[in-house]
Each structure stands twice: as structure tokens, then as C-alpha cells.
Scaffold this motif. Structure first.
Motif, PDB file in Angstrom:
ATOM      1  N   ASP A  68       0.811  -1.204   0.000  1.00  0.00           N
ATOM      2  CA  ASP A  68       0.000   0.000   0.000  1.00  0.00           C
ATOM      3  C   ASP A  68       0.850   1.262   0.000  1.00  0.00           C
ATOM      4  O   ASP A  68       0.466   2.279  -0.581  1.00  0.00           O
ATOM      5  CB  ASP A  68      -0.971  -0.034   1.184  1.00  0.00           C
ATOM      6  N   GLN A  69       2.018   1.203   0.613  1.00  0.00           N
ATOM      7  CA  GLN A  69       2.947   2.331   0.539  1.00  0.00           C
ATOM      8  C   GLN A  69       3.422   2.511  -0.904  1.00  0.00           C
ATOM      9  O   GLN A  69       3.467   3.634  -1.422  1.00  0.00           O
ATOM     10  CB  GLN A  69       4.140   2.097   1.466  1.00  0.00           C
ATOM     11  N   LEU A  70       3.738   1.410  -1.544  1.00  0.00           N
ATOM     12  CA  LEU A  70       4.191   1.464  -2.932  1.00  0.00           C
ATOM     13  C   LEU A  70       3.073   1.967  -3.843  1.00  0.00           C
ATOM     14  O   LEU A  70       3.306   2.766  -4.758  1.00  0.00           O
ATOM     15  CB  LEU A  70       4.650   0.070  -3.359  1.00  0.00           C
ATOM     16  N   GLY A  71       1.852   1.512  -3.572  1.00  0.00           N
ATOM     17  CA  GLY A  71       0.717   1.911  -4.398  1.00  0.00           C
ATOM     18  C   GLY A  71       0.418   3.387  -4.352  1.00  0.00           C
ATOM     19  O   GLY A  71      -0.173   3.938  -5.287  1.00  0.00           O
ATOM     20  N   SER A  72       0.815   4.058  -3.282  1.00  0.00           N
ATOM     21  CA  SER A  72       0.586   5.500  -3.180  1.00  0.00           C
ATOM     22  C   SER A  72       1.702   6.311  -3.827  1.00  0.00           C
ATOM     23  O   SER A  72       1.596   7.532  -3.924  1.00  0.00           O
ATOM     24  CB  SER A  72       0.461   5.903  -1.701  1.00  0.00           C
ATOM     25  N   GLN A  73       2.758   5.626  -4.278  1.00  0.00           N
ATOM     26  CA  GLN A  73       3.936   6.327  -4.785  1.00  0.00           C
ATOM     27  C   GLN A  73       4.178   6.144  -6.273  1.00  0.00           C
ATOM     28  O   GLN A  73       4.640   7.068  -6.940  1.00  0.00           O
ATOM     29  CB  GLN A  73       5.184   5.851  -4.018  1.00  0.00           C
ATOM     30  N   ILE A  74       3.901   4.968  -6.804  1.00  0.00           N
ATOM     31  CA  ILE A  74       4.300   4.700  -8.186  1.00  0.00           C
ATOM     32  C   ILE A  74       3.303   5.320  -9.164  1.00  0.00           C
ATOM     33  O   ILE A  74       2.140   5.548  -8.816  1.00  0.00           O
ATOM     34  CB  ILE A  74       4.457   3.187  -8.451  1.00  0.00           C
ATOM     35  N   PRO A  75       3.720   5.600 -10.397  1.00  0.00           N
ATOM     36  CA  PRO A  75       2.810   6.186 -11.389  1.00  0.00           C
ATOM     37  C   PRO A  75       1.603   5.291 -11.656  1.00  0.00           C
ATOM     38  O   PRO A  75       1.674   4.066 -11.520  1.00  0.00           O
ATOM     39  CB  PRO A  75       3.685   6.308 -12.649  1.00  0.00           C
ATOM     40  N   VAL A  76       0.509   5.923 -12.039  1.00  0.00           N
ATOM     41  CA  VAL A  76      -0.713   5.167 -12.313  1.00  0.00           C
ATOM     42  C   VAL A  76      -0.476   4.130 -13.401  1.00  0.00           C
ATOM     43  O   VAL A  76      -0.981   3.007 -13.325  1.00  0.00           O
ATOM     44  CB  VAL A  76      -1.845   6.135 -12.702  1.00  0.00           C
ATOM     45  N   ALA A  77       0.299   4.482 -14.430  1.00  0.00           N
ATOM     46  CA  ALA A  77       0.572   3.531 -15.507  1.00  0.00           C
ATOM     47  C   ALA A  77       1.249   2.278 -14.962  1.00  0.00           C
ATOM     48  O   ALA A  77       0.974   1.161 -15.410  1.00  0.00           O
ATOM     49  CB  ALA A  77       1.433   4.178 -16.581  1.00  0.00           C
ATOM     50  N   ALA A  78       2.145   2.455 -13.982  1.00  0.00           N
ATOM     51  CA  ALA A  78       2.815   1.303 -13.370  1.00  0.00           C
ATOM     52  C   ALA A  78       1.825   0.477 -12.553  1.00  0.00           C
ATOM     53  O   ALA A  78       1.885  -0.763 -12.553  1.00  0.00           O
ATOM     54  CB  ALA A  78       3.970   1.782 -12.495  1.00  0.00           C
TER      55      ALA A  78
END
Length: 226
Positions: free
Chosen positions: A137-147
Motif C-alpha cells: 500500500d505504501q508502494l501503491g501510493s507512490q508509483i505512477p498510475v501507468a505502473a
């Protein structure tokens, strides 16, 4: 299974003197026979140089073999290895995907009857599940939407190819946790991207599918947009 049990005994020093080299020998035997517990453990030993020379590419290869058999520790370990500064190719989208798959598999296998493939190395499953949730969830808030979308597509393709966790609905989430595609923040980001066409083709139906549950969960922006 006998090789995996011997590997575990030598690795942990349970009932015998701790010997990482012997643990690696039996882990490799189990791994080569296709046992995902052995594949995960020899991957772990290659990653950390325990009883074998450190070799991150070899570690990733064994983790992937175990992960493709649905071994959640291997999925989790592979995700963290992908994110590590030591790896050749960091790919946050793939790390997110493997964390998400790990969560799904931990969620249905985290009860008291978890098998040796889960318990073989490292911390108990509930703690691993909680860590994977936090990391994803931490990663999901940081990476670009395309990723994020690439990660979600990989999860879908993987489950089509390998099958997803099987459990009765009442048994699926023993800690009251559903393996949704991330936190409310992550899902709201995806919905906004589908609405605006930011980083992805505009798709109002997909946006509504994400916003509906968020609205029911009381997320203000989702209620406004929905």
C-alpha cells in the motif's frame, strides 16, 4: 518433503547443529524436485549468502519458480528483492504485483494449519501478511498510475495462467483483511486516472467500478465523484 525438513533443521539448528551449507544442500535437492518450500529457501540462502555464495540473480530465479507455484513467502521475497538497491533491475510495478499476489495467498493460507512451505523460513504468516500489506500500500501510493495498471494486469494474467487462491468465502480472510487492489488512496488514484485519462485511456465504467465501493466505504471524494 524430507529434504525440506532436513534443510529447515540444519538452517535453524533444530535438533541438530546449525549448518547453512548442509541446509543449502538439502534445500537445493528439494528445489530441484520441484518442492516450492525448497525453492524458496535456496533462494533465500542465495540472496543472503548463507551456505552458498551470494547470487541475487540465482535467488530471483528460485524465488520466481516457487512463486509460480503459489508460494507466498517466495512472492514476498521476490518483491523485496526487486525493490532492493542491490538488484540489477528495479521495477516497482512488478514489486507491487508480487506483493499483491503474496497477500492473496497469505490470506487464504494463514490459519493454524499452515504447511511447512509457509513456515519454513522467517517470521510467522500473520506478521508477513501485515508487512506485505503495508509495503504494497505504501508502494501503491507512490508509483505512477501507468505502473499500477501494469501491475494489476500482471496479477490478472498470472492468476489466469496459474490459478488463484482457493478458499471458502468465510475462510478466506482470517484476519478480517480483504486483498483488494490497495488502500483507498491507491484505488482513488486509479479511479481519478480513469476519469481524467491521466496516464491511461479514459474509461468511465472502470472509474465507476472503483468509485462505487469507495463511496460505500465513506470516502468523501469518491462519494462526490460517484
Amino acid at each position: 518433503m524430507a529434504q525440506a525438513q532436513l534443510a529447515n533443521a540444519y538452517f535453524s539448528g533444530t535438533g541438530t547443529e546449525q549448518n547453512h551449507a548442509e541446509a543449502a544442500k538439502y534445500s537445493l535437492l528439494a528445489a530441484e524436485q520441484g518442492l516450492n518450500a525448497g525453492q524458496n529457501q535456496i533462494g533465500y540462502q542465495y540472496e543472503h549468502g548463507l551456505g552458498v555464495p551470494m547470487d541475487l540473480a540465482e535467488a530471483a530465479s528460485w524465488y520466481r519458480r516457487a512463486a509460480d507455484q503459489g508460494q507466498p513467502n517466495a512472492m514476498h521475497n521476490l518483491a523485496l528483492l526487486i525493490l532492493s538497491d542491490q538488484t540489477v533491475e528495479q521495477d516497482p510495478a512488478m514489486a507491487y504485483a508480487w506483493l499483491d499476489l503474496a497477500i492473496r495467498h497469505y490470506s487464504v493460507r494463514a490459519g493454524p494449519q499452515s504447511d511447512i512451505a509457509i513456515r519454513l523460513v522467517e517470521m510467522p504468516v500473520p506478521a508477513r501478511l501485515q508487512n506485505a500489506l503495508r509495503q504494497r500500500d505504501q508502494l501503491g501510493s507512490q508509483i505512477p498510475v501507468a505502473a499500477l495498471l501494469r501491475a494489476i494486469a500482471f496479477v490478472s494474467d498470472w492468476q489466469t495462467a496459474h490459478g488463484g487462491p482457493v478458499a471458502q468465502e468465510s475462510e478466506a480472510f482470517p484476519f478480517g483483511i480483504e486483498p483488494r487492489q490497495g488502500t483507498q488512496t491507491t484505488r482513488l488514484r486509479l479511479a481519478a486516472a480513469h476519469l481524467s485519462g491521466d496516464g491511461v485511456a479514459q474509461d468511465l465504467e472502470s472509474a465507476r467500478e472503483l468509485l462505487g465501493p469507495l463511496s460505500e466505504e465513506g470516502v468523501g471524494p469518491a462519494q462526490f465523484l460517484y
